[in-house]
Design a protein around this motif. Structure first.
Motif, PDB file in Angstrom:
ATOM      1  N   UNK A   1       0.959  -1.252   0.122  1.00  7.16           N
ATOM      2  CA  UNK A   1       0.006  -0.034   0.100  1.00  7.16           C
ATOM      3  C   UNK A   1       0.884   1.208  -0.032  1.00  7.16           C
ATOM      4  N   UNK A   2       1.840   1.303   0.890  1.00  5.94           N
ATOM      5  CA  UNK A   2       2.709   2.364   0.782  1.00  5.94           C
ATOM      6  C   UNK A   2       3.601   2.805  -0.577  1.00  5.94           C
ATOM      7  N   UNK A   3       3.713   1.636  -1.245  1.00  4.04           N
ATOM      8  CA  UNK A   3       4.518   1.748  -2.429  1.00  4.04           C
ATOM      9  C   UNK A   3       3.264   2.283  -3.490  1.00  4.04           C
ATOM     10  N   UNK A   4       2.121   1.932  -3.172  1.00  7.15           N
ATOM     11  CA  UNK A   4       1.193   2.461  -4.455  1.00  7.15           C
ATOM     12  C   UNK A   4       0.911   3.813  -4.013  1.00  7.15           C
ATOM     13  N   UNK A   5       0.756   4.056  -2.740  1.00  7.94           N
ATOM     14  CA  UNK A   5       0.409   5.385  -2.396  1.00  7.94           C
ATOM     15  C   UNK A   5       1.522   6.478  -3.039  1.00  7.94           C
ATOM     16  N   UNK A   6       2.765   6.097  -2.855  1.00  6.01           N
ATOM     17  CA  UNK A   6       3.794   6.668  -3.170  1.00  6.01           C
ATOM     18  C   UNK A   6       3.879   6.752  -5.005  1.00  6.01           C
ATOM     19  N   UNK A   7       3.596   5.765  -5.461  1.00  9.52           N
ATOM     20  CA  UNK A   7       3.481   6.048  -6.944  1.00  9.52           C
ATOM     21  C   UNK A   7       2.507   6.753  -7.529  1.00  9.52           C
ATOM     22  N   UNK A   8       1.275   7.044  -6.845  1.00  6.39           N
ATOM     23  CA  UNK A   8       0.145   7.901  -6.995  1.00  6.39           C
ATOM     24  C   UNK A   8       0.551   9.576  -6.621  1.00  6.39           C
ATOM     25  N   UNK A   9       1.227   9.618  -5.731  1.00  5.05           N
ATOM     26  CA  UNK A   9       1.672  10.948  -5.332  1.00  5.05           C
ATOM     27  C   UNK A   9       2.674  11.470  -6.274  1.00  5.05           C
ATOM     28  N   UNK A  10       3.568  10.354  -6.428  1.00  3.43           N
ATOM     29  CA  UNK A  10       4.703  10.785  -7.311  1.00  3.43           C
ATOM     30  C   UNK A  10       4.143  11.407  -8.765  1.00  3.43           C
ATOM     31  N   UNK A  11       3.404  10.159  -9.346  1.00  2.00           N
ATOM     32  CA  UNK A  11       2.902  10.351 -10.739  1.00  2.00           C
ATOM     33  C   UNK A  11       2.158  11.610 -10.989  1.00  2.00           C
TER      34      UNK A  11
END
Length: 336
Positions: free
Chosen positions: A167-177
């Motif tokens: 989940x942390x990785x996916x949240x990171x991906x969304x915020x960065x993208x």
């Protein structure tokens, strides 16, 4: 060459109705050999024990009883436990790893709705949306309440994520993208190079807390993480910061959180300790707190994505292909 492994579903009755409709059962029949009973929520009856004697694969989900030595004695041909939900901690014991069984999880599918909830909570936290919405009922046409919660902008914000889990990785991906914020990640067991490769910055908890406009928790509930966010950590957050917890309530010291929120800390809490909170908890009445009843994870039709993930694993197993999301004894020590 694809085989048809003898398969049994082990899950609660309500979960069976929730996660296995006609489409899922058709996929199951096309891949596996099935007997009677097709599914069970217990492992002790004579009919189930007789069935276990022939079973090679268990597909499990919520409501699965603990799987230990007794199961292994009754299921000498068992080779795989494919979980159609997230954590396997509640039902997979060391005995399964001792025998060398394959264990998989559908936690990746469950991560998506949690990440989406978290992203929504972060966006609302930037502009203090839920807190201002509560104020609107009290102050009505007197818009001076807009100034009560600090700066209302998402520009140049810092989001601190505790835990580089799925989940942390996916949240990171969304915020960065979406270029929404500077992202700091606190996770001492993850290679910092992985965090940097995802577009975030590795950090310690101590150095990141004073920078956090939003602190979002994504760590597993383990002895080492219990109440990792206590009075000192909450006090280190800057004025106007928002705590978001979609992980486990045990990560936060509830008494310290009550005091901090009474003093002005903002919080969006999908999980608490205990869960639910007692009716006397001050968190219910504080205008700086939003409580939701553990809804961030898969609910209703969303759970079918986890079913599909488990059936994908079953198809790979039947075809002799490697699993997509195996759980190892070592990984389970640091996973939810």
């Amino acid at each position: 060459m694809t085989r048809r492994p003898e398969t049994l579903l082990v899950l609660g009755r309500d979960t069976m109705r929730l996660q296995f409709g006609e489409a899922e059962l058709a996929r199951l029949r096309a891949t596996a050999s099935l007997g009677e009973p097709l599914f069970t929520d217990e492992l002790g009856s004579a009919s189930v024990r007789a069935r276990l004697a022939e079973v090679e694969v268990l597909v499990t989900s919520w409501g699965c009883p603990p799987l230990g030595e007794a199961l292994l004695r009754d299921a000498p041909k068992l080779r795989a436990v494919l979980h159609a939900a997230g954590s396997v901690r509640g039902h997979v014991g060391a005995a399964l790893f001792d025998r060398g069984l394959l264990v998989t999880t559908a936690a990746g599918a469950n991560a998506e709705p949690v990440a989406q909830y978290t992203l929504g909570a972060i966006l609302w936290a930037f502009k203090k949306v839920p807190f201002l919405a509560a104020d609107a009922r009290a102050f009505r046409e007197d818009w001076r309440y807009r100034e009560r919660h600090g700066e209302l902008t998402g520009r140049d914000r810092t989001v601190v994520l505790v835990g580089f889990s799925r989940i942390g990785q996916r949240v990171t991906e969304l915020l960065v993208r979406l270029a929404l914020a500077r992202v700091l990640v606190v996770d001492p067991v993850v290679d910092p190079a992985r965090i940097r490769a995802a577009g975030a910055e590795p950090a310690t908890l101590a150095e990141s807390l004073p920078l956090a406009d939003v602190l979002s928790l994504h760590a597993p509930s383990l002895p080492d993480t219990r109440r990792m966010i206590g009075a000192a950590e909450l006090a280190a957050l800057p004025p106007g910061a928002v705590l978001i917890n979609t992980a486990r309530g045990a990560l936060v010291d509830t008494a310290a959180l009550e005091r901090a929120c009474a003093a002005g800390l903002h919080a969006i809490l999908d999980v608490t300790e205990p869960e639910p909170l007692p009716s006397t908890s001050p968190l219910y009445d504080l205008p700086t707190v939003v409580l939701t009843p553990h809804i961030a994870g898969s609910l209703g039709s969303e759970t079918r994505r986890m079913t599909a993930e488990a059936l994908d694993e079953l198809e790979r197993y039947a075809a002799g292909e490697p699993p997509r999301d195996p759980v190892t004894r070592q990984a389970l020590a640091v996973q939810a």
